[in-house]
Design an enzyme around this catalytic site. Structure first.
Site, PDB file in Angstrom:
ATOM      1  N   ALA B 324      29.028  -1.484  22.517  1.00  0.00           N
ATOM      2  CA  ALA B 324      28.728  -1.351  23.945  1.00  0.00           C
ATOM      3  C   ALA B 324      28.379   0.097  24.289  1.00  0.00           C
ATOM      4  CB  ALA B 324      29.880  -1.891  24.792  1.00  0.00           C
ATOM      5  N   SER B 325      28.800   0.562  25.442  1.00  0.00           N
ATOM      6  CA  SER B 325      28.331   1.874  25.909  1.00  0.00           C
ATOM      7  C   SER B 325      28.849   3.050  25.094  1.00  0.00           C
ATOM      8  CB  SER B 325      28.719   2.078  27.374  1.00  0.00           C
ATOM      9  OG  SER B 325      28.173   1.051  28.148  1.00  0.00           O
ATOM     10  N   THR B 326      29.825   2.816  24.204  1.00  0.00           N
ATOM     11  CA  THR B 326      30.284   3.938  23.389  1.00  0.00           C
ATOM     12  C   THR B 326      29.171   4.423  22.451  1.00  0.00           C
ATOM     13  OG1 THR B 326      31.172   2.460  21.702  1.00  0.00           O
ATOM     14  CG2 THR B 326      32.685   3.166  23.410  1.00  0.00           C
TER      15      THR B 326
END
Lengths: 370, 657
Positions: B324-326
């Site tokens: 995801a956004s990591t």
């Protein structure tokens, strides 16, 4: 019209069941002797003998089934068998690594040895298949391909790591190349390269395998480990004398001095209890099986069958020589069981399948003019 | 059939017979050699060997080596050997097995499992080899049996060393466990060296370093009487104990992490970015490794396997999650490195974004309904602007994306020294064609830009990537072994960190922009993890992530409590601290925890706080790690005393009485 004689003879055993009487009789005699000595080696425990009988029945069944497959069918199947075995070997290498992980201990342990067991037969078959349509003696490209066919699976098995089986597989394939009539100068080159490869082999060995070789060269090195085992084994055989101490009377075996007395070292129990005369009888039985195999090879009608039968017989003789040589202190301790007699052994089925092939080659001969 | 015409069957057969004859002759010679040797042994040397056999009163028994101990980085014991007593039965000395078992059950408690296991081994074993009936007798039971012992020929109490994990479930993910050695394992090692050994590493460190932990078997020469009963010890070649291992794990940090994960499903990993040492490796839920040591009961194992929360699954190493956004800090670096964006350049990040010229006009939504307006790299990271990264990814393309992410360890094994680690996945068009039978669409690249779709990474990989990022490209291979102690030579050998090929960027400004963005995540009011790090004393660079599990529910528009638990989003967080000279990098995944900012970021706060509070001191306003070289560790000197248990003269078999 001349009378046509079936080359397979007329008996029920040969024509209908495709079994070779001489070979069958010798194998059954060996099995019988094996069970008698196993009873003694197990400390008189019949349940151990029953388990061995179960395994033998399975082996004989496999032999019987394989004997029904005519050798020309075997030949057609050969490339499939070989490549399937090769694929399985690679799968084992790839999956083996993943298998070290979380689920490893759940997996049931039959898969590992199977591909390499298959290769013990598939490699000599494949080399024989390769040569069967080519002019012999092999040279140049043919020889190169044959060497590849032997070396690739051997390396894969050595990486498993199972150096012992790798060597046996390579040997079975090399016998075919030898029997195909490879030139002496190649043969010479082959031996020279083996000598040159010894340091490489040394590198491939585990620490414990190196230790065994060193212990063999100098038994004083490890008087409590492998050295002790060899010593006890030699005491057992030597104390047996000419006539032996009698069945169930071997003190070395019965008092638990002998290591692995039911498996790899079963011959020392035999030597102790039946003496030199018994040992000569047993060696004679083995020699008879090998001789019969070589005769079958000579009588075979096409080069595929001939090469395969020859390789099987010679490989069998190596098992016998290596095991007995190890037990009486002529060779370092390597984990080779005494064929048909040692307890257990995953290779029993492979061995019996090989004998099935010999029988098939002998009893599926076609009527052809020489 | 031109090939066939070249064959000369008659000549070939003659050749073959000649060769077979040669080989057969050779075999015959070798048989004669065997025969000669037999004649030598059995005729000429017979007298000598007969007297040796007569006087053979020496038996050799194996002394299994004590297994190496495992410590954490501060010397806390993670795996040890404790003395224990087991009840063993030698079948051939028992006159009536049924009666004996029935009578025994009155003296010592025997469970169904004990009986079943014993019966199986009784059927498959040698009559002269003793079989364990009950393990871990209490001192009281030992005493009770000792009194009644005369009634039970063939039954003995045998002392041995049992593997024990004092910290139980909290360490199982990092250390693994041993179990009873099985046939297949025995075949993979030198069986002689495992003579008398009961255990074999099954998982984790115990499995990976099995060879070093095991040691070398010793032997004892016993004098026996004419019936084979031991009389006295003649000589002893003591076993060489296995190596003690010091792990890089910080037991305190590990426990804090496990506690923070309790009741959740998820994983957390902490790494020292300067060395690649793994400080914590936790997965939840857990189980007690001690259950497995002497064989787990069927019921308990069944319960573990059938638990839908999958406690046996080590999520930290094998859990493969969409990052995801990591993934965004790495995407931003890729964008700048390949000159797609410049550090200060602003892209318009609206509420949604469309692929230019897409006939379907599909909208790729931002998590924020209002969008972010003109956005540079720093803001794109601190506010996690999806629409910024859609554009970036689309212009970057999947090939460059993959090539860049691989340098941070995505999509390939980390090379960590334990078992069961998975490599994650960096999807390529070929991969998709091969596994899904469909071509790669531009939309696949777009969603990969925000770490969704096919991209997968394990918590360990995320922590490793965060560590590489914190070190501005200079990573180290993650490892658990910090030092080892060789019992033969003594002294402690430190494990040297293995540097990874550094990630080199065209300009240091790119690293600074990403660091700034990640710093704002935790330190600025508009940052996505501002709440979680409010009032935190250390400077932290972080990045939240929320991975959609179901596309039907969208947690920012729906009340989370109305979504079925197993369809709730996974929360993720990666971080390192302190920002200017990083000492620790972490990655956390909380399954179905909802947004990463409130499910995973608070865990990171706890971990970083614990580690820095307990391991650093302030020198001139700068955090410095307290000295803790392996050579200064005070490992317990228990090793030399432990094996003495096995070195006692063997108790004579009971049958002698």
């Amino acid at each position: 019209m001349p009378r046509i004689e079936d080359p397979n003879g007329s008996g029920l055993l040969r024509r209908r069941l495709h079994l070779d009487g001489w070979l069958l009789a010798a194998l059954l005699a060996l099995i019988g002797v094996g069970l008698i000595i196993l009873y003694s080696a197990s400390g008189g425990h019949i349940s151990v003998v029953y388990r061995q009988i179960t395994r033998l029945v399975l082996g004989v069944g496999v032999m019987f089934l394989v004997a029904q497959i005519a050798s020309y069918h075997l030949r057609r199947l050969t490339p499939w068998l070989y490549f399937a075995g090769l694929a399985l070997l690679m799968l084992v290498l790839i999956k083996g690594e993943v298998g070290m992980g979380a689920q490893r201990w759940l997996s049931l342990g039959v898969v590992r040895f199977q591909p390499s067991e298959l290769m013990k037969l598939a490699v000599p078959m494949a080399v024989a298949w390769l040569f069967s349509e080519r002019p012999l003696p092999p040279r140049g490209r043919d020889l190169f391909i044959a060497i590849l066919v032997v070396v690739v699976p051997a390396i894969l098995i050595a990486k498993e790591p199972d150096l012992g089986t790798a060597l046996l597989v390579a040997m079975a394939g090399s016998f075919v190349i030898f029997l195909a009539g490879i030139r002496y100068r190649y043969l010479f080159g082959f031996f020279v390269s083996i000598l040159a490869a010894l340091p490489v082999l040394w590198h491939f060995m585990h620490g414990y395998q190196r230790n065994r070789v060193l212990t063999f060269i100098n038994p004083e090195r490890d008087p409590l480990g492998t050295g002790y085992h060899i010593m006890q084994s030699m005491i057992a055989v030597g104390s047996g004398g000419i006539y032996g101490k009698g069945w169930l009377n071997g003190t070395q075996a019965q008092l638990d001095f002998l290591p692995e007395r039911s498996t790899d070292f079963i011959f020392s129990v035999f030597g102790e209890e039946f003496g030199l005369l018994g040992a000569i009888f047993l060696l004679g039985l083995y020699a008879f099986v090998i001789l019969r195999g070589l005769i079958i090879a000579v009588n075979a009608q096409d080069s595929y069958s001939r090469l395969l039968a020859g390789s099987i017989s010679l490989t069998f003789s190596v098992y016998v020589l290596v095991n007995i040589g190890m037990v009486i202190g002529l060779l370092p301790v390597v984990g080779v069981p005494l064929p048909l007699i040692s307890y257990g052994g995953t290779s029993m089925v492979t061995l019996m399948a090989a004998f099935g092939m010999l029988m098939s080659i002998q009893t599926h001969r076609r009527l052809v003019a020489h | 059939m031109s090939k066939k015409t070249l064959k000369n069957p008659v000549r070939e057969r003659r050749q073959f017979i000649w060769r077979i004859g040669m080989a057969g002759g050779f075999v015959l010679v070798l048989f004669l050699v065997l025969l000669g040797r037999l004649v030598y042994l059995q005729v000429f040397e017979h007298a000598r060997y007969a007297s040796l056999a007569q006087e053979n009163r020496v038996r050799v028994v194996a002394l299994p080596p004590p297994r190496g101990l495992i410590y954490d980085r501060h010397g806390v014991v993670l795996a040890e050997n404790v003395p224990s007593y087991s009840l063993e039965v030698t079948p051939e000395h028992v006159p009536n097995m049924q009666a004996t078992l029935a009578a025994l059950a009155k003296v010592i408690k025997l469970s169904q499992d004990d009986m079943r296991r014993f019966r199986t081994r009784l059927k498959g074993g040698w009559p002269f080899k003793s079989i364990a009936l009950r393990l871990n007798l209490s001192p009281e039971e030992v005493a009770r049996f000792a009194v009644e012992r005369y009634r039970f020929p063939g039954v003995d109490i045998v002392p041995r060393l049992r593997r024990y994990y004092p910290l139980g479930a909290s360490m199982v993910d990092a250390v693994g466990y041993v179990g009873r050695i099985d046939v297949k394992e025995l075949r993979s090692v030198d069986a002689k060296n495992y003579d008398g050994t009961a255990y074999f590493g099954k998982m984790g460190i115990e499995r990976f370093y099995e060879r070093r932990l095991h040691g070398k078997v010793g032997y004892q020469k016993l004098e026996v009487d004419a019936h084979g009963r031991p009389l006295r010890v003649l000589s002893t070649q003591p076993p060489v104990p296995g190596e003690d291992l010091v792990l890089s794990i910080d037991a305190g940090l590990q426990r804090i992490t496990e506690k923070a994960l309790a009741g959740k499903e998820g994983a957390a990993v902490a790494i020292d970015p300067r060395t690649g040492e793994v400080l914590a490796l936790a997965s939840a839920p857990d189980y007690d490794p001690n259950w497995f040591v002497d064989g787990i009961s069927r019921a308990r194992y069944k319960a573990l396997r059938e638990d839908w929360r999958r406690p046996l699954f080590n999520r930290a190493l094998a859990g493969q999650y969409p990052p995801a956004s990591t993934i965004k800090p790495f995407m931003a670096l890729a964008g700048m490195q390949y000159n797609i964006v410049k550090p200060a350049q602003k892209l318009y990040a609206g509420p949604y974004w469309r692929i230019p010229g897409d006939p379907a006009k599909r909208k790729y939504l931002d998590w924020n309904r209002g969008g972010h307006g003109p956005t540079d790299v720093v803001k794109a990271i601190s506010e996690s602007a999806d629409t910024y990264f859609y554009q970036l990814a689309y212009r970057l393309g999947i090939r460059k994306m993959d090539a860049f992410l691989e340098k941070f360890g995505f999509g390939r094994p980390t090379g960590i020294d334990t078992t069961g680690a998975q490599p994650g996945l960096l999807p390529t068009p070929e991969w998709k064609q091969r596994t899904r039978g469909r071509p790669w669409y531009p939309g696949n690249t777009v969603v990969a830009g925000i770490g969704q779709g096919f991209l997968l990474a394990t918590p360990l990989q995320l922590a490793n990537a965060a560590a590489i990022l914190s070190m501005r490209g200079q990573g180290f291979r993650p490892h658990l072994l910090r030092a080892s102690r060789d019992p033969e030579q003594g002294g402690i050998h430190s494990q040297v960190p293995t540097p990874l090929p550094p990630v080199q960027l065209r300009s240091a400004a790119y690293w600074e922009a990403v660091d700034r963005g990640m710093w704002e995540v935790t330190h600025q009011r508009h940052g996505t993890a501002w709440q979680a790090f409010r009032g935190f004393p250390y400077s932290v660079a972080g990045k939240t992530g929320t991975a959609q599990v179901s596309s039907f529910y969208y947690s920012d528009t729906t009340d989370e409590s109305t979504i079925p638990y197993n369809l709730r989003d996974n929360g993720l967080f990666i971080a390192f601290a302190p920002v200017d000279h990083p000492l620790v990098a972490v990655a956390i995944v909380v399954e179905h925890g909802g947004g990463g900012s409130h499910s995973a970021a608070p865990l990171a706060r706890k971990m970083i706080a614990y580690y820095l509070d307990n391991n650093t001191i302030k020198v001139d306003g700068r955090l410095v790690l307290k000295p803790n070289a392996p050579a200064e560790l005070h490992l317990q000197p228990t090793r030399s005393s432990a094996p003495s248990l096995r070195l006692l003269p063997q108790v004579a078999p009971n049958a002698a009485h």
